[in-house]
Design a protein around this motif. Sequence first.
Motif, PDB file in Angstrom:
ATOM      1  N   MET A  68      99.707  73.164-108.037  1.00 42.97           N
ATOM      2  CA  MET A  68     100.959  73.737-107.560  1.00 42.97           C
ATOM      3  C   MET A  68     101.098  73.529-106.065  1.00 42.97           C
ATOM      4  SD  MET A  68      99.437  77.421-108.433  1.00 42.97           S
ATOM      5  CE  MET A  68      98.493  76.550-109.674  1.00 42.97           C
ATOM      6  N   ARG A  69     102.356  73.523-105.613  1.00 43.89           N
ATOM      7  CA  ARG A  69     102.645  73.246-104.207  1.00 43.89           C
ATOM      8  C   ARG A  69     102.937  74.529-103.443  1.00 43.89           C
ATOM      9  NH1 ARG A  69     107.592  69.801-105.220  1.00 43.89           N
ATOM     10  NH2 ARG A  69     107.743  69.657-102.957  1.00 43.89           N
ATOM     11  N   ASP A  70     102.901  74.417-102.132  1.00 52.51           N
ATOM     12  CA  ASP A  70     103.172  75.532-101.224  1.00 52.51           C
ATOM     13  C   ASP A  70     104.491  75.239-100.522  1.00 52.51           C
ATOM     14  OD1 ASP A  70     103.026  77.725 -99.555  1.00 52.51           O
ATOM     15  OD2 ASP A  70     101.508  76.854 -98.221  1.00 52.51           O
ATOM     16  N   VAL A  71     105.588  75.824-101.049  1.00 54.02           N
ATOM     17  CA  VAL A  71     106.922  75.598-100.485  1.00 54.02           C
ATOM     18  C   VAL A  71     107.533  76.961-100.167  1.00 54.02           C
ATOM     19  CG1 VAL A  71     109.185  74.533-100.836  1.00 54.02           C
ATOM     20  CG2 VAL A  71     107.155  73.484-101.855  1.00 54.02           C
ATOM     21  N   PRO A  72     107.308  77.482 -98.956  1.00 59.24           N
ATOM     22  CA  PRO A  72     107.787  78.826 -98.638  1.00 59.24           C
ATOM     23  C   PRO A  72     109.305  78.952 -98.612  1.00 59.24           C
ATOM     24  CG  PRO A  72     106.080  78.119 -97.088  1.00 59.24           C
ATOM     25  CD  PRO A  72     106.486  76.916 -97.871  1.00 59.24           C
ATOM     26  N   VAL A  73     110.009  77.873 -98.220  1.00 60.78           N
ATOM     27  CA  VAL A  73     111.452  77.943 -97.999  1.00 60.78           C
ATOM     28  C   VAL A  73     112.146  76.837 -98.798  1.00 60.78           C
ATOM     29  CG1 VAL A  73     113.297  77.821 -96.288  1.00 60.78           C
ATOM     30  CG2 VAL A  73     111.115  78.895 -95.694  1.00 60.78           C
ATOM     31  N   PHE A  74     113.173  77.188 -99.541  1.00 59.34           N
ATOM     32  CA  PHE A  74     113.978  76.211-100.267  1.00 59.34           C
ATOM     33  C   PHE A  74     114.988  75.609 -99.293  1.00 59.34           C
ATOM     34  CE2 PHE A  74     117.459  75.700-103.724  1.00 59.34           C
ATOM     35  CZ  PHE A  74     117.220  74.333-103.780  1.00 59.34           C
ATOM     36  N   PHE A  89      99.870  81.756-103.706  1.00 58.06           N
ATOM     37  CA  PHE A  89      98.707  82.576-104.041  1.00 58.06           C
ATOM     38  C   PHE A  89      99.034  83.616-105.114  1.00 58.06           C
ATOM     39  CE2 PHE A  89      97.138  80.989 -99.892  1.00 58.06           C
ATOM     40  CZ  PHE A  89      95.947  80.461-100.350  1.00 58.06           C
ATOM     41  N   THR A  90     100.266  84.104-105.142  1.00 59.20           N
ATOM     42  CA  THR A  90     100.674  84.991-106.228  1.00 59.20           C
ATOM     43  C   THR A  90     100.638  84.243-107.554  1.00 59.20           C
ATOM     44  OG1 THR A  90     102.113  86.217-104.711  1.00 59.20           O
ATOM     45  CG2 THR A  90     102.516  86.489-107.060  1.00 59.20           C
ATOM     46  N   LEU A  91     101.130  83.015-107.560  1.00 56.13           N
ATOM     47  CA  LEU A  91     101.120  82.203-108.768  1.00 56.13           C
ATOM     48  C   LEU A  91      99.697  81.880-109.207  1.00 56.13           C
ATOM     49  CD1 LEU A  91     102.632  80.660-110.948  1.00 56.13           C
ATOM     50  CD2 LEU A  91     102.894  78.745-109.341  1.00 56.13           C
ATOM     51  N   LEU A  92      98.826  81.568-108.267  1.00 53.57           N
ATOM     52  CA  LEU A  92      97.423  81.309-108.594  1.00 53.57           C
ATOM     53  C   LEU A  92      96.780  82.526-109.258  1.00 53.57           C
ATOM     54  CD1 LEU A  92      96.306  79.455-105.346  1.00 53.57           C
ATOM     55  CD2 LEU A  92      96.123  78.496-107.656  1.00 53.57           C
ATOM     56  N   ALA A 123      92.430  83.086-100.942  1.00 56.85           N
ATOM     57  CA  ALA A 123      91.722  82.075-101.716  1.00 56.85           C
ATOM     58  C   ALA A 123      90.479  82.659-102.381  1.00 56.85           C
ATOM     59  CB  ALA A 123      91.340  80.903-100.818  1.00 56.85           C
ATOM     60  N   ALA A 124      89.717  83.472-101.653  1.00 56.94           N
ATOM     61  CA  ALA A 124      88.532  84.099-102.229  1.00 56.94           C
ATOM     62  C   ALA A 124      88.913  85.026-103.380  1.00 56.94           C
ATOM     63  CB  ALA A 124      87.771  84.870-101.160  1.00 56.94           C
ATOM     64  N   SER A 125      90.031  85.726-103.250  1.00 57.49           N
ATOM     65  CA  SER A 125      90.487  86.618-104.313  1.00 57.49           C
ATOM     66  C   SER A 125      90.797  85.835-105.580  1.00 57.49           C
ATOM     67  CB  SER A 125      91.727  87.390-103.848  1.00 57.49           C
ATOM     68  OG  SER A 125      91.445  88.185-102.709  1.00 57.49           O
ATOM     69  N   VAL A 126      91.512  84.711-105.425  1.00 59.24           N
ATOM     70  CA  VAL A 126      91.822  83.871-106.580  1.00 59.24           C
ATOM     71  C   VAL A 126      90.545  83.319-107.198  1.00 59.24           C
ATOM     72  CG1 VAL A 126      92.922  81.721-107.314  1.00 59.24           C
ATOM     73  CG2 VAL A 126      94.124  83.262-105.756  1.00 59.24           C
ATOM     74  N   ASP A 127      89.600  82.927-106.366  1.00 57.66           N
ATOM     75  CA  ASP A 127      88.366  82.351-106.888  1.00 57.66           C
ATOM     76  C   ASP A 127      87.614  83.362-107.741  1.00 57.66           C
ATOM     77  OD1 ASP A 127      86.790  79.889-106.835  1.00 57.66           O
ATOM     78  OD2 ASP A 127      85.240  81.126-105.919  1.00 57.66           O
ATOM     79  N   VAL A 128      87.555  84.606-107.301  1.00 60.46           N
ATOM     80  CA  VAL A 128      86.867  85.642-108.074  1.00 60.46           C
ATOM     81  C   VAL A 128      87.634  85.959-109.358  1.00 60.46           C
ATOM     82  CG1 VAL A 128      86.157  88.059-108.073  1.00 60.46           C
ATOM     83  CG2 VAL A 128      85.724  86.626-106.066  1.00 60.46           C
ATOM     84  N   LEU A 129      88.950  86.122-109.244  1.00 58.39           N
ATOM     85  CA  LEU A 129      89.756  86.465-110.417  1.00 58.39           C
ATOM     86  C   LEU A 129      89.724  85.382-111.481  1.00 58.39           C
ATOM     87  CD1 LEU A 129      92.808  88.057-108.599  1.00 58.39           C
ATOM     88  CD2 LEU A 129      91.108  89.260-109.975  1.00 58.39           C
TER      89      LEU A 129
END
Length: 327
Positions: A68-74, A89-92, A123-129
């Motif tokens: 997935m990509r990181d696109v903060p603004v459309f 990170f929410t999507l991850l 990132a660490a939170s996603v890795d653990v989850l």
Amino acid sequence: MSKISALNLIRKPDVMTLGIELPLDNDWSPEAQARRAGSGRPHGVPDLSSQTELVRRADRLGFSAVWMRDVPVFDQVNMGDAGSVYDVFTLLGFLAGVTEHIALGTAAVVLPIRHPLMTAKAAASVDVLSGGRLLLGVASGDRPVEYPLLGLDFDSRGERFREAVLYIRQAWQPGGLPVNGKRVPALDVLPRPVQSTIPLIVAGQARQDDGWLAANMDGRFVYPGSLEKLAAQTAAWSATTAGEGAFISAFHLDLLDDANSPPEPIRFGARLGRKALISHFRRLAESAVDHIAVNLRQSTRPPAEVVEELAADVMPLLSKKTTTLAA
């Protein structure tokens, strides 16, 4: 120290692996464009109605990664592409909860527009989850509109990228957080990643030279290109990293019903039948490409059909050794 590495999910010694790139729709096909216009959904905003189930299906079928990509603004005028829509990170974190085996990759988090402390913690939170399934693709960013919105300088993003990489790597290790160039043992980031270090994969060049990338990145993700270009890139990357760095690219696919259909180029990929696709992917595998992220946005067939066919009839045949394609 954990020996788990999400790189092992996408980098295999004998086969090239396949992943899926989000958003997982076929919104760039003519039929889907007509549906989008009829529904009133803005151009550039993907149809996410089936994405969760499709990611679950890719996980069950043995795809190696979802990207997935990181696109903060459309940016509707200059880019016209909303990316994956959700915060990366929410999507991850969400996908960590609805999948079991597939690597979760970013292509890529724009480091200079985020404070590295917050990136390290997210990132660490996603890795653990996810049980150690994160592949953190990183980049310096190529959308100038994002920087003034955040009060940041666009031209210094290369230096900020290097600083962020150093900070994040330190934050994941015991010994305290960096403060004014010194580590403070009393300060820590929790949770600690499951992986001994979350793999960092550079997307593009990130305004760095090849030597720095080889010394600081665990892999690289390059734009789709010709067989000749990708073979040259894999050879250079392997030489610079002594064969240790993973090499990843993408392919925009319109897989036709007729398995014998010859290839027709489309942007970043091809419209073709299964036999021609297997032949092309085998040549990539033999050129030491480790992983291809398949993008289905231009597919004229439903993504669910294509995902099933790739898993059943393509993935088992992608040996890195020179082989002969059966008739």
